[in-house]
Design a protein around this motif. Structure first.
Motif, mmCIF file in Angstrom:
data_model
loop_
_atom_site.group_PDB
_atom_site.id
_atom_site.type_symbol
_atom_site.label_atom_id
_atom_site.label_comp_id
_atom_site.label_asym_id
_atom_site.label_seq_id
_atom_site.Cartn_x
_atom_site.Cartn_y
_atom_site.Cartn_z
ATOM 1 N N LEU A 264 0.823 -1.213 0.000
ATOM 2 C CA LEU A 264 0.000 0.000 0.000
ATOM 3 C C LEU A 264 0.853 1.257 0.000
ATOM 4 O O LEU A 264 0.401 2.328 -0.392
ATOM 5 N N MET A 265 2.114 1.121 0.486
ATOM 6 C CA MET A 265 2.966 2.306 0.637
ATOM 7 C C MET A 265 4.172 2.271 -0.292
ATOM 8 O O MET A 265 5.136 3.011 -0.088
ATOM 9 N N ASP A 266 4.106 1.429 -1.355
ATOM 10 C CA ASP A 266 5.284 1.313 -2.231
ATOM 11 C C ASP A 266 5.208 2.237 -3.444
ATOM 12 O O ASP A 266 5.989 2.098 -4.388
ATOM 13 N N GLY A 267 4.284 3.174 -3.411
ATOM 14 C CA GLY A 267 4.218 4.139 -4.504
ATOM 15 C C GLY A 267 3.109 3.857 -5.504
ATOM 16 O O GLY A 267 2.793 4.688 -6.350
ATOM 17 N N ARG A 268 2.476 2.684 -5.406
ATOM 18 C CA ARG A 268 1.366 2.399 -6.314
ATOM 19 C C ARG A 268 0.142 3.225 -5.916
ATOM 20 O O ARG A 268 0.082 3.767 -4.810
ATOM 21 N N ASP A 269 -0.855 3.294 -6.800
ATOM 22 C CA ASP A 269 -2.015 4.151 -6.565
ATOM 23 C C ASP A 269 -3.096 3.444 -5.738
ATOM 24 O O ASP A 269 -4.229 3.275 -6.191
ATOM 25 N N ALA A 270 -2.738 3.038 -4.518
ATOM 26 C CA ALA A 270 -3.753 2.471 -3.617
ATOM 27 C C ALA A 270 -4.638 3.626 -3.156
ATOM 28 O O ALA A 270 -4.123 4.641 -2.686
ATOM 29 N N ILE A 271 -5.944 3.474 -3.326
ATOM 30 C CA ILE A 271 -6.830 4.591 -2.989
ATOM 31 C C ILE A 271 -8.046 4.149 -2.172
ATOM 32 O O ILE A 271 -8.419 2.973 -2.161
ATOM 33 N N LEU A 272 -8.620 5.157 -1.489
ATOM 34 C CA LEU A 272 -9.967 5.020 -0.963
ATOM 35 C C LEU A 272 -10.843 5.682 -2.008
ATOM 36 O O LEU A 272 -10.869 6.915 -2.114
ATOM 37 N N GLY B 292 -19.896 -0.274 -3.403
ATOM 38 C CA GLY B 292 -19.278 0.143 -2.159
ATOM 39 C C GLY B 292 -19.566 1.526 -1.639
ATOM 40 O O GLY B 292 -18.859 1.982 -0.741
ATOM 41 N N PHE B 293 -20.574 2.230 -2.185
ATOM 42 C CA PHE B 293 -20.852 3.585 -1.717
ATOM 43 C C PHE B 293 -20.904 3.657 -0.197
ATOM 44 O O PHE B 293 -21.506 2.774 0.418
ATOM 45 N N PRO B 294 -20.351 4.678 0.470
ATOM 46 C CA PRO B 294 -19.726 5.844 -0.157
ATOM 47 C C PRO B 294 -18.237 5.677 -0.483
ATOM 48 O O PRO B 294 -17.732 6.388 -1.333
ATOM 49 N N VAL B 295 -17.551 4.746 0.185
ATOM 50 C CA VAL B 295 -16.100 4.645 -0.009
ATOM 51 C C VAL B 295 -15.681 3.178 -0.033
ATOM 52 O O VAL B 295 -16.181 2.372 0.760
ATOM 53 N N ARG B 296 -14.776 2.846 -0.943
ATOM 54 C CA ARG B 296 -14.196 1.513 -0.988
ATOM 55 C C ARG B 296 -12.700 1.632 -1.175
ATOM 56 O O ARG B 296 -12.197 2.649 -1.635
ATOM 57 N N MET B 297 -12.012 0.573 -0.836
ATOM 58 C CA MET B 297 -10.578 0.554 -1.083
ATOM 59 C C MET B 297 -10.322 -0.048 -2.453
ATOM 60 O O MET B 297 -11.123 -0.823 -2.963
ATOM 61 N N LEU B 298 -9.194 0.329 -3.046
ATOM 62 C CA LEU B 298 -8.816 -0.226 -4.337
ATOM 63 C C LEU B 298 -7.295 -0.200 -4.417
ATOM 64 O O LEU B 298 -6.686 0.853 -4.208
ATOM 65 N N VAL B 299 -6.689 -1.347 -4.688
ATOM 66 C CA VAL B 299 -5.229 -1.426 -4.737
ATOM 67 C C VAL B 299 -4.819 -2.103 -6.041
ATOM 68 O O VAL B 299 -5.102 -3.288 -6.224
ATOM 69 N N PRO B 300 -4.160 -1.376 -6.932
ATOM 70 C CA PRO B 300 -3.736 -2.006 -8.189
ATOM 71 C C PRO B 300 -2.838 -3.204 -7.903
ATOM 72 O O PRO B 300 -1.977 -3.141 -7.010
ATOM 73 N N GLY B 301 -3.064 -4.286 -8.623
ATOM 74 C CA GLY B 301 -2.158 -5.431 -8.524
ATOM 75 C C GLY B 301 -2.556 -6.486 -7.509
ATOM 76 O O GLY B 301 -1.944 -7.547 -7.460
ATOM 77 N N SER C 51 -7.972 -6.645 -0.918
ATOM 78 C CA SER C 51 -7.703 -5.218 -1.102
ATOM 79 C C SER C 51 -8.914 -4.320 -1.269
ATOM 80 O O SER C 51 -8.897 -3.189 -0.821
ATOM 81 N N ALA C 52 -9.974 -4.813 -1.934
ATOM 82 C CA ALA C 52 -10.953 -3.871 -2.492
ATOM 83 C C ALA C 52 -12.192 -3.698 -1.625
ATOM 84 O O ALA C 52 -13.323 -3.645 -2.118
ATOM 85 N N CYS C 53 -11.997 -3.554 -0.304
ATOM 86 C CA CYS C 53 -13.116 -3.496 0.649
ATOM 87 C C CYS C 53 -14.177 -2.457 0.258
ATOM 88 O O CYS C 53 -13.888 -1.276 0.169
ATOM 89 N N LYS C 54 -15.399 -2.935 0.037
ATOM 90 C CA LYS C 54 -16.520 -2.050 -0.262
ATOM 91 C C LYS C 54 -17.196 -1.659 1.050
ATOM 92 O O LYS C 54 -17.086 -2.363 2.040
ATOM 93 N N TRP C 55 -17.905 -0.538 1.044
ATOM 94 C CA TRP C 55 -18.637 -0.054 2.226
ATOM 95 C C TRP C 55 -17.700 -0.030 3.451
ATOM 96 O O TRP C 55 -18.074 -0.399 4.565
ATOM 97 N N ILE C 56 -16.480 0.406 3.221
ATOM 98 C CA ILE C 56 -15.454 0.376 4.272
ATOM 99 C C ILE C 56 -15.810 1.340 5.398
ATOM 100 O O ILE C 56 -16.382 2.399 5.147
ATOM 101 N N GLU C 57 -15.509 0.952 6.642
ATOM 102 C CA GLU C 57 -15.724 1.895 7.740
ATOM 103 C C GLU C 57 -14.609 1.857 8.784
ATOM 104 O O GLU C 57 -14.596 2.670 9.696
#
Ligand SMILES: Nc1nc2c(c(=O)[nH]1)N[C@H]1C(S)=C(S)[C@@H](COP(=O)(O)O)O[C@H]1N2
Ligand SMILES: [Mo]
Length: 545
Positions: free
Chosen positions: A367-375, A389-398, A404-410
């Motif tokens: 998550l911290m290696d420079g890739r575009d991991a986003i909420l 996943g509204f309103p926010v989900r995680m997304l991690v390329p690769g 990685s891609a937790c929907k409805w994250i809290e």
């Protein structure tokens, strides 16, 4: 003829008892729907039992269900539960015509099963969640007793009428054999059944209404959401990424076509206004709670990223590419004081938790290696759809979606791989799961019958984080031939390819393989999806005419 008489009353008893059971079961579900609509949608017995079944289904059965029912797996499950309930209801209804208490006890027992399932849900908010199952069971048991009593009167009248016909006992004098007692008992039963049915339908409809109304705050919050402009927009999609080949997958998957994979029997409807995200755990020196507005006020980035499910079979459909808008996750983690393990950080796993209690674990290092991991808050220019996943989900390329891609994250908790196994890892899936290099033939379809001559073979290939540098096609046992590659949008997206094949009449097997940006060719070795994703080459058999 006592034999015939008792046979006929036994049939009447079974038919009426079965109907009583169905009506009682229907009433129980309708009342449960009403109560869950009033108290907390999603806590009805079918939903919670379904959730419990999903969580306890062995991976092999789950894979079978996904293969067989695809994205209809949840409807299939719900239907299955209803069929089983109907069978039990019929049995309890028949039982109640002879043993009322036992029948009622059976219904109450089902209520206890529902209540236990409700309490066992990972997102259970406490004892209140048993109310729908308990209220439904009480209503069901009551209806069962009342209607069973009426049914027994009808059965009694039938038996008596038969006895009259047989001349065993004097009749009450009616013109037809069954006489007034039969008619009035039948009328009594039908009236009671009709009133019950109308009441149950009303309760169910009212429950739906309340459930929908509770979701309206969430719907309104989504409609009112204006997505900010990113400080770092995604570069314009290169003109050449989309091949002009009929039947090839679109480079950008429209939201309505994007695959959906989750364990949610009812899609969570989260109100963005009251939503919060907590970041805490090992190595977090500054724990934080964010509102959506606070996240949206931060610098947002926009990226094209291809998401893939680990349950995708070779050649399968569980992959999609979208333009995501979101908050860089590494920034938030740094602000919270988190360091990656390579810089001395104590946590190597980030566990994301959703409002419905799902947990997904990702390597902090990734998550911290420079890739575009986003909420992510936006998908293809809109707020995330509820399904995604509204309103926010995680997304991690690769990384596959389940790590990685937790929907409805809290909730985001920093921990270690040793200390905690998230949902899928508890179910034998791998702790770490980078996406494997894969390629898929989209056209021609399996068992197509193209005409001899030039046939365009085309599809997609993906190796998120590494990119695709080569795609090759083999017809039958012939040599590998290079396919033409479409433009590459980036290393985190899939890449289209096509190959002009000079097709000769007869049956042919077409196989594809890709090479990633590190020069590594896609392995031929076939593996299952569990534990860390399917590998192997995709082949399509066609008959050229
Ligand atoms: N809350 C929650 N998030 C989840 C899941 C889930 O079951 N619940 N499934 C994961 C899996 S396995 C995948 S592949 C992706 C799928 O995301 P999509 O449905 O938006 O395509 O979501 C991930 N996030
Ligand atoms: Mo997945």
């Amino acid at each position: 003829m006592p034999g015939v008489s008792s046979f006929r009353s036994r049939v009447v008893r079974a038919v009426l008892g079965g109907s009583v059971g169905i009506l009682a079961g229907f009433t129980a579900l309708a009342v449960a729907e009403l109560v869950s609509g009033l108290v907390r949608p999603g806590t009805g017995p079918v939903a919670v039992v379904g959730g419990a079944v999903i969580d306890r289904t062995p991976a092999s059965v789950k894979e079978f269900a996904i293969r067989t029912f695809g994205e209809n797996d949840k409807s299939a499950l719900r239907f299955g539960i209803l069929v089983i309930l109907a069978l039990i209801a019929v049995a309890l209804g028949i039982l109640a015509t002879s043993h009322r208490r036992a029948g009622a006890a059976g219904v109450l027992l089902l209520g206890i099963v529902g209540a236990a399932a409700a309490l066992g849900r990972p997102d259970s908010t406490g004892i209140g969640d048993v109310l729908p199952s308990v209220a439904g069971a009480l209503a069901g048991a009551l209806v069962l007793c009342l209607l069973a009593t009426k049914a027994v009167e009808v059965v009694g009248a039938v038996g008596a009428a038969k006895a009259v016909e047989a001349g065993e006992v004097p009749g009450p004098g009616g013109a037809n054999g069954e006489g007034g007692v039969g008619r009035s008992s039948r009328r009594g039963f039908l009236t009671a059944a009709g009133v019950t049915a109308v009441a149950a339908i009303s309760a169910g409809a009212l429950g739906r209404f309340f459930t929908d109304r509770q979701g309206q705050g969430a719907v309104a919050s989504r409609e009112g959401l204006v997505l900010p402009t990113p400080v770092s927009p995604a570069p314009a999609v290169p003109a050449g990424v989309q091949l002009k080949v009929p039947d090839i997958t679109a480079f950008t998957t429209p939201n309505s076509d994007f695959y959906r994979v989750d364990t949610a029997l009812t899609v969570p409807k989260v109100d963005a206004g009251t939503w919060r995200l907590r970041i805490h755990g090992k190595g977090v020196t500054r724990p934080r709670v964010y509102t959506l507005d606070q996240l949206l006020a931060r610098p947002l980035i926009e990226r094209d990223i291809t998401l893939t499910c680990v349950s995708n079979e070779v050649g399968g459909p569980y992959i999609g590419n979208a333009r995501w808008l979101g908050v860089p996750l590494a920034d938030l983690l740094e602000e919270a004081g988190v360091r990656p393990p390579s810089k001395g950080g104590r946590a190597d796993q980030l566990v994301a938790r959703s409002v419905d209690g799902m947990t997904l674990g990702s390597p902090v290092e990734d998550l911290m290696d420079g890739r575009d991991a986003i909420l992510a808050v936006g998908m293809n220019g809109e707020p995330l759809p509820f399904d995604h996943g509204f309103p926010v989900r995680m997304l991690v390329p690769g990384l596959y979606g389940y790590v990685s891609a937790c929907k409805w994250i809290e909730d985001i908790e920093l921990t270690t791989f040793d200390a905690y196994d998230p949902y899928w890892v508890k179910r034998k899936w791998a702790r770490r799961a980078p996406i494997k290099t894969q390629s898929r033939i989209d056209t021609p379809k399996p068992f197509a019958r193209p005409a001899a001559g030039t046939v365009t073979v085309a599809g997609v290939a993906w190796a998120q984080r590494r990119g695709i540098t080569r795609v090759q096609i083999r017809v039958d046992d012939g040599p590998w031939q290079d396919a033409d590659l479409a433009a590459q949008a980036g290393v985190d997206t899939w890449r289209q390819w096509s190959y002009r094949w000079n097709a000769t009449p007869g049956g042919h097997n077409i196989t594809v393989r890709a090479t990633d940006g590190t020069g590594q060719a896609q392995t031929e070795q076939r593996t299952r999806t569990i534990p860390d994703g399917a590998s192997g080459w995709h082949s399509v058999f066609v008959t050229v005419t």
